[in-house]
Structure formats: C-alpha cells, structure tokens
Design a protein around this motif. Structure first.
Motif, PDB file in Angstrom:
ATOM      1  N   GLN A  10      -5.046 -25.755  86.560  1.00  0.00           N
ATOM      2  CA  GLN A  10      -6.268 -25.757  85.777  1.00  0.00           C
ATOM      3  C   GLN A  10      -6.155 -24.805  84.591  1.00  0.00           C
ATOM      4  OE1 GLN A  10      -8.886 -23.399  85.167  1.00  0.00           O
ATOM      5  NE2 GLN A  10     -10.155 -24.939  84.137  1.00  0.00           N
ATOM      6  N   SER A  11      -6.635 -25.271  83.449  1.00  0.00           N
ATOM      7  CA  SER A  11      -6.724 -24.441  82.250  1.00  0.00           C
ATOM      8  C   SER A  11      -7.814 -25.046  81.376  1.00  0.00           C
ATOM      9  CB  SER A  11      -5.391 -24.416  81.494  1.00  0.00           C
ATOM     10  OG  SER A  11      -5.474 -23.627  80.319  1.00  0.00           O
ATOM     11  N   SER A  12      -8.729 -24.251  80.910  1.00  0.00           N
ATOM     12  CA  SER A  12      -9.883 -24.763  80.176  1.00  0.00           C
ATOM     13  C   SER A  12      -9.551 -24.981  78.718  1.00  0.00           C
ATOM     14  CB  SER A  12     -11.060 -23.792  80.292  1.00  0.00           C
ATOM     15  OG  SER A  12     -11.440 -23.630  81.644  1.00  0.00           O
ATOM     16  N   SER A  13      -9.609 -26.261  78.275  1.00  0.00           N
ATOM     17  CA  SER A  13      -9.361 -26.659  76.873  1.00  0.00           C
ATOM     18  C   SER A  13      -8.048 -26.134  76.323  1.00  0.00           C
ATOM     19  CB  SER A  13     -10.526 -26.197  75.976  1.00  0.00           C
ATOM     20  OG  SER A  13     -11.762 -26.652  76.440  1.00  0.00           O
ATOM     21  N   PRO A  14      -6.924 -26.313  77.050  1.00  0.00           N
ATOM     22  CA  PRO A  14      -5.641 -25.788  76.553  1.00  0.00           C
ATOM     23  C   PRO A  14      -5.160 -26.593  75.345  1.00  0.00           C
ATOM     24  CG  PRO A  14      -5.240 -27.209  78.441  1.00  0.00           C
ATOM     25  CD  PRO A  14      -6.749 -27.088  78.303  1.00  0.00           C
ATOM     26  N   CYS A  15      -4.578 -25.887  74.380  1.00  0.00           N
ATOM     27  CA  CYS A  15      -4.098 -26.576  73.174  1.00  0.00           C
ATOM     28  C   CYS A  15      -2.732 -26.094  72.704  1.00  0.00           C
ATOM     29  CB  CYS A  15      -5.115 -26.449  72.039  1.00  0.00           C
ATOM     30  SG  CYS A  15      -5.540 -24.755  71.593  1.00  0.00           S
ATOM     31  N   THR A  16      -2.151 -25.079  73.334  1.00  0.00           N
ATOM     32  CA  THR A  16      -0.830 -24.593  72.929  1.00  0.00           C
ATOM     33  C   THR A  16      -0.239 -23.739  74.035  1.00  0.00           C
ATOM     34  OG1 THR A  16       0.378 -23.315  71.253  1.00  0.00           O
ATOM     35  CG2 THR A  16      -1.851 -22.617  71.741  1.00  0.00           C
ATOM     36  N   ILE A  17       1.095 -23.762  74.137  1.00  0.00           N
ATOM     37  CA  ILE A  17       1.818 -22.966  75.138  1.00  0.00           C
ATOM     38  C   ILE A  17       3.024 -22.333  74.441  1.00  0.00           C
ATOM     39  CG2 ILE A  17       2.989 -22.990  77.383  1.00  0.00           C
ATOM     40  CD1 ILE A  17       1.650 -25.770  77.827  1.00  0.00           C
TER      41      ILE A  17
END
Length: 353
Positions: A343-350
């Motif tokens: 789970q990750s809220s609204s992820p957009c980059t790693i």
C-alpha cells in the motif's frame, strides 16, 4: 536472487506521493524505506510531509542527496540523506517555471536540469557543493506550434529530461508540441541542437535509451504508442523509425500511455497504460518493436515504472490504485509475473540510494 545481486549503496527506497486535492490525491509527501536486495523486505523508516506533490525524485550517490520537483508548483527541493534514511532539507529554489515535472543531474553534477511542464521551458539550476540548489540560472523556452489536441496541447509541455549515453546532450520529449528537443550541454548553458517531429496529436511523454546507445524508445501519451528512434550521437539527432500501439487490439476505452522502461540486456521494453491499467511488453527486433502481450498493472493508473537495483524486477506505481506492484521479469520471454504489492497513497515516483 543471489546474495551477490547488485544493491543500492544505502539500501534505501524513496516513494514520492501526490498530496493535493487538485491531483485527487491521498498522499502525504516522501516515504522512506529500508529495502533488501531482493525487495522482499520493506521497512518504513519515516516520511517527509508538508511538501506539495513531490512528483519526481532523483538521487545523487556521490553527494548522498535527493532532489524533488513539486508538481503544479515552481520549486525544486534538495535533501541530504543520512545512512539511517533521515532526509535533512537543504532548502528549495525556484525553477523559473511552473508545474516542474521532471529533472536530471548533468554529467558534472553542477546543475539540475528541470522540465517546466505548464510554462513550456527547461531550466538549468546550479547545484552547490553541499548539494543544495540555487534558483534557475537559465530558462530555455521550447519553441513550436502546439499539437491538435485542444486541451492537452494548448502550448509547449516538456515532460521528461534524459541524458544521452555519452552525456553530451539532453533529450526532452514535449507533449504539447509532438516533438523531442535535443539540447546541447555547453559549459553552463543549454541550447537547442535539433528536434525530432512525431505524429500530430501523439503527445510525446517519456523516452528511454537502448543499452547499445543507437536506439531510443519514445512513449507517446495521447495516441498510446511507442516510437522506436535512431540516435546519432555525433550529430545529436533523433530519427523516428517505427511505431507500435501500447493498447491491446480489443480495448476500446479511454486510456493514456505513461511510463517506459528498457531492460538492462536491451531485449525487452515495457510501457504503462492508464485507463487500460496494463503494462504492454515488447521484444526488441533490430530497429523495431514487436508486441509480446499485456499484463495487468496491479492497480489503477500506473503512472510510473522503474527497474529495481537488481535489474530483474519491475516496480509499478499505481497512482489511483494506491499501490506499489512488484513484478519479476522472465529472462527468456520478458513475461511479467506479479510477486508482490504494498500500500502507498497516490504514489507517483520511486528512487533508490
């Protein structure tokens, strides 16, 4: 996975998440994790909050630094990273434009090069010896006639900043102008060396080089295609050769292409579809791509993808699905098998360090 698999220097992963109502977001900033070599153990170490839309992250192993731009904003922020995963702010600086969406360090490490999506420019931001940033020293507008899409192509929209393999040029796909600008790095200035023109309405978004250096693969957001291009390093020119769709032939819904990844051995290319919510995979055959199938992305709106440090796993940030999905890559066929999700809220980059 073996014990001698490549590892990131500090074994850290950073996940940037959208935070604002404008982005329909549920995230809180940048999450920091300790990760094992096989990505089988993620330990949450902390979070940097109070930062609007950290939409793309870049690490500098030499300085132990992390850089983020802020989607819909006008600044970039630098952090120094301690071995225990603590992020200490080195301050923010103006990018000279608005909605800064992507950045890269130049080969010397003296500048951060930033794509300002909304204002249609590319900025050169000096990096201090301690890793902190100075305001943009140069802001270069992207010239040209907008594409035919009435809302998504009202003006220039540079979306990506990628260094050529030899580090002498910067490639900037422009979604608004259906072009890829090739910028020459000269001292402390950028200048436009050439440009590649794509189909009207294509919406050029992101580009990735083949490890051989002679080919690059451009994902086009609006018409959901990938163009194979020839790269000529001496002249700094990019020539489109071949185009394939990212969507399955039996899909008829609304969808836009987003991210593109090339495997380290250069045999396979992956592109993500937001709407179809799948990952298209392709085999590299000479100077073109052959479609090889589609895999569900493990959540809604796969905005971002990256290879893990081991090079044999693909991580997908499903922005509206609030998840990070992990896939193993079959070395023979390129097929993807989902092996995990967190789970990750609204992820957009790693990013890794």
């Amino acid at each position: 996975m073996t014990d001698d698999a490549p590892r990131s220097p500090l074994g850290l992963a950073f996940v940037g998440c959208f935070t604002t109502a404008r982005r329909r977001a549920r995230g809180q900033g940048i999450d920091v994790y300790r990760v094992g070599a096989g990505l089988d153990d993620w330990t949450h170490l902390g979070r940097v909050d109070g930062l609007d839309n950290p939409s793309f992250l870049v690490t500098d192993p030499t300085r132990g630094a992390l850089y983020t731009v802020q989607g819909d904003g006008a600044a970039a922020t630098a952090f120094t990273v301690t071995p225990d995963g603590t992020l200490r702010s080195l301050g923010s600086a103006e990018t000279g434009g608005t909605n800064s969406v992507h950045q890269a360090l130049d080969p010397s490490g003296r500048f951060l090069i930033v794509a300002n999506y909304a204002s249609g420019s590319v900025a050169l931001m000096p990096v201090r010896p301690d890793g902190g940033l100075e305001p943009a020293a140069q802001v270069l507008p992207m010239p040209g006639a907008p594409g035919p899409h009435r809302t998504e192509q009202a003006s220039a929209h540079p979306h990506h900043v990628v260094l050529s393999p030899d580090g002498r040029h910067v490639l900037v796909p422009d979604k608004g102008l259906d072009r890829v600008f090739i910028l020459r790095i000269g001292g402390d200035r950028l200048e436009i060396a050439s440009e590649a023109v794509l189909r009207p309405g294509a919406g050029s978004r992101h580009i990735a080089f083949h490890p051989g250096g002679a080919l690059a693969f451009l994902v086009n957001e609006l018409d959901s295609t990938v163009a194979t291009c020839r790269w000529d390093a001496p002249s700094g020119t990019l020539t489109p050769l071949h185009c394939v769709p990212t969507l399955p032939p039996d899909f008829f819904g609304a969808s836009t292409a987003a991210a593109i990844v090339v495997t380290p051995d250069g045999r396979f290319v992956y592109a993500s579809n937001r709407g179809q919510d799948g990952i298209a995979r392709f085999r590299v055959a000479d100077s073109h791509l052959e479609p090889a199938g589609w895999t569900p992305s493990g959540g809604r709106d796969p905005r971002f993808m990256t290879l893990a440090p081991d090079g044999v796993r693909l991580l997908v940030a499903n922005e509206q699905g609030d998840s990070l999905a992990e896939f193993t890559i079959d070395p023979g066929s390129g097929d993807l098998t989902q092996t995990g999700s967190r789970q990750s809220s609204s992820p957009c980059t790693i990013a890794f360090l």
